[in-house]
Structures are given as structure tokens and as C-alpha cells.
Design a protein around this motif. Structure first.
Motif, PDB file in Angstrom:
ATOM      1  N   ARG A  68       0.826  -1.206   0.000  1.00 36.87           N
ATOM      2  CA  ARG A  68       0.000   0.000   0.000  1.00 36.87           C
ATOM      3  C   ARG A  68       0.862   1.258   0.000  1.00 36.87           C
ATOM      4  NH1 ARG A  68      -2.378  -3.390   4.030  1.00 36.87           N
ATOM      5  NH2 ARG A  68      -1.076  -2.379   5.589  1.00 36.87           N
ATOM      6  N   ASP A  69       0.391   2.237  -0.744  1.00 39.09           N
ATOM      7  CA  ASP A  69       0.962   3.580  -0.694  1.00 39.09           C
ATOM      8  C   ASP A  69      -0.103   4.458  -0.056  1.00 39.09           C
ATOM      9  OD1 ASP A  69       1.916   6.126  -1.019  1.00 39.09           O
ATOM     10  OD2 ASP A  69       2.246   5.974  -3.166  1.00 39.09           O
ATOM     11  N   PRO A  70      -0.047   4.643   1.272  1.00 35.50           N
ATOM     12  CA  PRO A  70      -1.096   5.401   1.952  1.00 35.50           C
ATOM     13  C   PRO A  70      -1.240   6.833   1.433  1.00 35.50           C
ATOM     14  CG  PRO A  70       0.301   4.270   3.544  1.00 35.50           C
ATOM     15  CD  PRO A  70       0.947   4.131   2.204  1.00 35.50           C
ATOM     16  N   ALA A  71      -0.136   7.459   1.063  1.00 42.43           N
ATOM     17  CA  ALA A  71      -0.198   8.840   0.586  1.00 42.43           C
ATOM     18  C   ALA A  71      -1.004   8.948  -0.702  1.00 42.43           C
ATOM     19  CB  ALA A  71       1.206   9.396   0.392  1.00 42.43           C
ATOM     20  N   ALA A  72      -0.865   7.969  -1.566  1.00 44.29           N
ATOM     21  CA  ALA A  72      -1.580   7.977  -2.852  1.00 44.29           C
ATOM     22  C   ALA A  72      -2.909   7.237  -2.771  1.00 44.29           C
ATOM     23  CB  ALA A  72      -0.705   7.348  -3.932  1.00 44.29           C
ATOM     24  N   ARG A  73      -3.182   6.631  -1.607  1.00 42.15           N
ATOM     25  CA  ARG A  73      -4.396   5.823  -1.428  1.00 42.15           C
ATOM     26  C   ARG A  73      -4.528   4.774  -2.532  1.00 42.15           C
ATOM     27  NH1 ARG A  73      -9.060   9.587   1.120  1.00 42.15           N
ATOM     28  NH2 ARG A  73      -7.715  10.600   2.634  1.00 42.15           N
ATOM     29  N   ALA A  74      -3.422   4.073  -2.730  1.00 44.70           N
ATOM     30  CA  ALA A  74      -3.371   3.038  -3.762  1.00 44.70           C
ATOM     31  C   ALA A  74      -2.771   1.783  -3.145  1.00 44.70           C
ATOM     32  CB  ALA A  74      -2.513   3.494  -4.942  1.00 44.70           C
ATOM     33  N   GLY A  75      -3.075   0.650  -3.749  1.00 41.95           N
ATOM     34  CA  GLY A  75      -2.514  -0.594  -3.260  1.00 41.95           C
ATOM     35  C   GLY A  75      -2.686  -1.714  -4.260  1.00 41.95           C
ATOM     36  N   ALA A  76      -1.991  -2.806  -3.995  1.00 36.65           N
ATOM     37  CA  ALA A  76      -2.085  -4.000  -4.840  1.00 36.65           C
ATOM     38  C   ALA A  76      -1.917  -5.210  -3.937  1.00 36.65           C
ATOM     39  CB  ALA A  76      -1.007  -3.983  -5.915  1.00 36.65           C
ATOM     40  N   GLU A  77      -2.540  -6.311  -4.332  1.00 37.43           N
ATOM     41  CA  GLU A  77      -2.491  -7.526  -3.538  1.00 37.43           C
ATOM     42  C   GLU A  77      -2.168  -8.709  -4.441  1.00 37.43           C
ATOM     43  OE1 GLU A  77      -5.203  -9.835  -0.187  1.00 37.43           O
ATOM     44  OE2 GLU A  77      -5.969  -8.050  -1.164  1.00 37.43           O
ATOM     45  N   ALA A  78      -1.431  -9.654  -3.874  1.00 38.54           N
ATOM     46  CA  ALA A  78      -1.121 -10.908  -4.571  1.00 38.54           C
ATOM     47  C   ALA A  78      -1.316 -12.025  -3.562  1.00 38.54           C
ATOM     48  CB  ALA A  78       0.314 -10.895  -5.088  1.00 38.54           C
ATOM     49  N   LYS A  79      -1.793 -13.184  -4.017  1.00 36.86           N
ATOM     50  CA  LYS A  79      -1.990 -14.296  -3.091  1.00 36.86           C
ATOM     51  C   LYS A  79      -1.739 -15.621  -3.779  1.00 36.86           C
ATOM     52  CE  LYS A  79      -6.501 -13.045  -2.560  1.00 36.86           C
ATOM     53  NZ  LYS A  79      -7.811 -13.081  -1.914  1.00 36.86           N
ATOM     54  N   ALA A  80      -1.462 -16.622  -2.949  1.00 39.38           N
ATOM     55  CA  ALA A  80      -1.187 -17.972  -3.446  1.00 39.38           C
ATOM     56  C   ALA A  80      -1.681 -18.976  -2.420  1.00 39.38           C
ATOM     57  CB  ALA A  80       0.306 -18.164  -3.673  1.00 39.38           C
ATOM     58  N   LEU A  81      -2.027 -20.166  -2.892  1.00 39.04           N
ATOM     59  CA  LEU A  81      -2.383 -21.277  -2.037  1.00 39.04           C
ATOM     60  C   LEU A  81      -1.237 -22.265  -2.090  1.00 39.04           C
ATOM     61  CD1 LEU A  81      -4.305 -23.012  -0.315  1.00 39.04           C
ATOM     62  CD2 LEU A  81      -5.262 -23.887  -2.459  1.00 39.04           C
ATOM     63  N   LEU A  82      -0.670 -22.561  -0.928  1.00 40.20           N
ATOM     64  CA  LEU A  82       0.425 -23.512  -0.856  1.00 40.20           C
ATOM     65  C   LEU A  82      -0.051 -24.770  -0.158  1.00 40.20           C
ATOM     66  CD1 LEU A  82       3.332 -21.153   0.223  1.00 40.20           C
ATOM     67  CD2 LEU A  82       2.624 -21.793  -2.080  1.00 40.20           C
ATOM     68  N   THR A  83       0.325 -25.897  -0.706  1.00 42.41           N
ATOM     69  CA  THR A  83       0.020 -27.179  -0.077  1.00 42.41           C
ATOM     70  C   THR A  83       1.337 -27.897   0.149  1.00 42.41           C
ATOM     71  OG1 THR A  83      -0.242 -28.321  -2.186  1.00 42.41           O
ATOM     72  CG2 THR A  83      -2.219 -27.318  -1.235  1.00 42.41           C
ATOM     73  N   GLU A  84       1.255 -28.976   0.899  1.00 38.15           N
ATOM     74  CA  GLU A  84       2.466 -29.713   1.218  1.00 38.15           C
ATOM     75  C   GLU A  84       3.172 -30.203  -0.052  1.00 38.15           C
ATOM     76  OE1 GLU A  84       3.882 -32.651   4.747  1.00 38.15           O
ATOM     77  OE2 GLU A  84       1.755 -32.404   4.321  1.00 38.15           O
ATOM     78  N   HIS A  85       2.407 -30.448  -1.097  1.00 40.67           N
ATOM     79  CA  HIS A  85       2.975 -30.971  -2.348  1.00 40.67           C
ATOM     80  C   HIS A  85       3.140 -29.895  -3.392  1.00 40.67           C
ATOM     81  CE1 HIS A  85       2.372 -34.814  -0.494  1.00 40.67           C
ATOM     82  NE2 HIS A  85       1.102 -34.504  -0.285  1.00 40.67           N
ATOM     83  N   ARG A  86       2.865 -28.643  -3.034  1.00 42.31           N
ATOM     84  CA  ARG A  86       2.954 -27.464  -3.913  1.00 42.31           C
ATOM     85  C   ARG A  86       2.598 -27.823  -5.298  1.00 42.31           C
ATOM     86  NH1 ARG A  86       6.703 -22.964  -1.356  1.00 42.31           N
ATOM     87  NH2 ARG A  86       6.722 -23.804   0.680  1.00 42.31           N
TER      88      ARG A  86
END
Length: 86
Positions: A68-86
Motif C-alpha cells: 500500500r501507498d497510503p499517501a496515494a491511497r493506492a494498493g495491490a495484492e497478490a496471493k497464493a495457495l500452498l500445499t504440502e505438495h505445492r
């Protein structure tokens, strides 16, 4: 700072967050932290990492990273699901 820069930084941070061996991830989940970082443009951003169970421990770990860039009120998110066997 562009949204592309935030997105790229979130993806890079996600790669780092997912580098931990799964057996170690299981030990720290659920957990999260927030820290200040610097974007390639030099601006200060907030980086938040979250490790959450996917339904239950046997379902894997969801890793989420938000930049997040609080000053610009902008942000981005990334996510992943990890399992034991990837």
C-alpha cells in the motif's frame, strides 16, 4: 508511483513469502506482519504479509501480500495457495 509498480512489488514479496518450506509455514500459520518498505521509485510503502489456513491445516496455507501507498491511497495484492505438495 504507478499501480503497476505496486503490483510488481506485491508479486515479488509474494515470491519471497512463499519461499519458506511448507513444514515451516505450518508452524507459523496463522500469522501476519506489516512493515515499511521502499518501492523502486523510492517512495515509502507499507507491506503486509498474511499466512492463513485454507479451511483447515490439511487444506494448505493461503499466503497474501498487500503493498500500500497510503499517501496515494493506492494498493495491490497478490496471493497464493500452498500445499504440502505445492
Amino acid at each position: 508511483m504507478t499501480d503497476d509498480e505496486l503490483t510488481k512489488m506485491a508479486e515479488e514479496e509474494l515470491d519471497a513469502a512463499c519461499a519458506m518450506p511448507f513444514v515451516e509455514l505450518k508452524k507459523i500459520t496463522p500469522w501476519g506482519d506489516t512493515f515499511e518498505g521502499f518501492a523502486p521509485s523510492g517512495r515509502t510503502v507499507e507491506v503486509e504479509r498474511r499466512y492463513l489456513w485454507a479451511v483447515e491445516p490439511e487444506g494448505g496455507v493461503i499466503v497474501e501480500v498487500e503493498v500500500r501507498d497510503p499517501a496515494a491511497r493506492a494498493g495491490a495484492e497478490a496471493k497464493a495457495l500452498l500445499t504440502e505438495h505445492r
